[in-house]
Structure formats: C-alpha cells, structure tokens
Design a protein around this motif. Sequence first.
Motif, PDB file in Angstrom:
ATOM      1  N   LYS A  16       1.138   5.419   0.647  1.00  0.00           N
ATOM      2  CA  LYS A  16       0.591   6.651   1.215  1.00  0.00           C
ATOM      3  C   LYS A  16       1.224   7.808   0.447  1.00  0.00           C
ATOM      4  O   LYS A  16       2.441   7.964   0.423  1.00  0.00           O
ATOM      5  N   GLN A  49      -9.048   6.836   1.550  1.00  0.00           N
ATOM      6  CA  GLN A  49      -8.711   7.611   2.755  1.00  0.00           C
ATOM      7  C   GLN A  49      -8.182   9.011   2.427  1.00  0.00           C
ATOM      8  O   GLN A  49      -7.188   9.466   2.994  1.00  0.00           O
ATOM      9  N   VAL A  65      -4.354   7.153   0.246  1.00  0.00           N
ATOM     10  CA  VAL A  65      -3.743   5.824   0.222  1.00  0.00           C
ATOM     11  C   VAL A  65      -4.151   5.127  -1.065  1.00  0.00           C
ATOM     12  O   VAL A  65      -5.272   5.284  -1.551  1.00  0.00           O
ATOM     13  N   ASP A  95       5.933  10.051  -1.095  1.00  0.00           N
ATOM     14  CA  ASP A  95       5.206   8.798  -1.297  1.00  0.00           C
ATOM     15  C   ASP A  95       5.931   7.704  -0.535  1.00  0.00           C
ATOM     16  O   ASP A  95       7.124   7.506  -0.721  1.00  0.00           O
ATOM     17  N   SER A 133      -3.552  13.950   1.966  1.00  0.00           N
ATOM     18  CA  SER A 133      -3.035  12.604   2.152  1.00  0.00           C
ATOM     19  C   SER A 133      -4.042  11.630   1.556  1.00  0.00           C
ATOM     20  O   SER A 133      -5.254  11.849   1.660  1.00  0.00           O
ATOM     21  N   ILE A 137       3.416   1.606   3.038  1.00  0.00           N
ATOM     22  CA  ILE A 137       2.935   1.467   4.411  1.00  0.00           C
ATOM     23  C   ILE A 137       3.500   0.186   5.004  1.00  0.00           C
ATOM     24  O   ILE A 137       3.346  -0.896   4.429  1.00  0.00           O
ATOM     25  N   ARG A 156       0.849  -1.186   0.000  1.00  0.00           N
ATOM     26  CA  ARG A 156       0.000   0.000   0.000  1.00  0.00           C
ATOM     27  C   ARG A 156       0.887   1.240   0.000  1.00  0.00           C
ATOM     28  O   ARG A 156       1.960   1.238   0.608  1.00  0.00           O
TER      29      ARG A 156
END
Length: 102
Positions: free
Chosen positions: A7, A42, A62, A97, A60, A100, A5
């Motif tokens: 962010k 998100q 995801v 970037d 922000s 996660i 993932r």
Amino acid sequence: MNSKRIKHMVVFNLHVGKDTPEAEQFLRGSANELAAIPGVEQFEVFRQVSAKTDYDFGFSMVFADQEAYDGYNVHPVHTHYVAERWVKEVCRFQEIDLTIFE
C-alpha cells in the motif's frame, strides 16, 4: 518467501491551496494519469478532514508486489508526472509504503 501486497500512500499540500479550481484539476488529472499505470490497483484520492494534521489531500494505491511497485516508479507516465506536475504543484508531502498484513 511469498510476495507481499504494498500500500503506497502520500499526503500533501498544493501551492494553489485546497479549495480552488486548480486543486480540483490537479486531483482529477492525477487520478486519471496515475490510476492508468500498469500495476496500480485501488487508486483513491482523499481530502483531509482531521484537525490533527495540516496536510490537505492524500493518494492511496495498492501494488500486487515489490516488482509491480518498482515498475510503477520507473514507468514513463509516472516519471513524467513527477517532473512536470508533482514537483511544480505540490509544496509539501509525506510518503509511506507498507506491506499489507494478510
């Protein structure tokens, strides 16, 4: 290798300043446009409160994996937003970037 993932975060300042109706309109409009792009999860909008930085706002979001992030970057809504809003209304920014840790 399993997909990671991502962010995606950006902090920025606007030409119109931080406590203006135009700034509020930019933040709301950006959230509506960008959060609706497929793959965005998100989505959040932030206002800076720390004296340790001189950036005023942050976004922000995801992405499930690199493919979703790549799709976002080339999506017509995103490319139009960057050309017609971001480039014209943002005076400086820093982007980061991260994968996660899970």
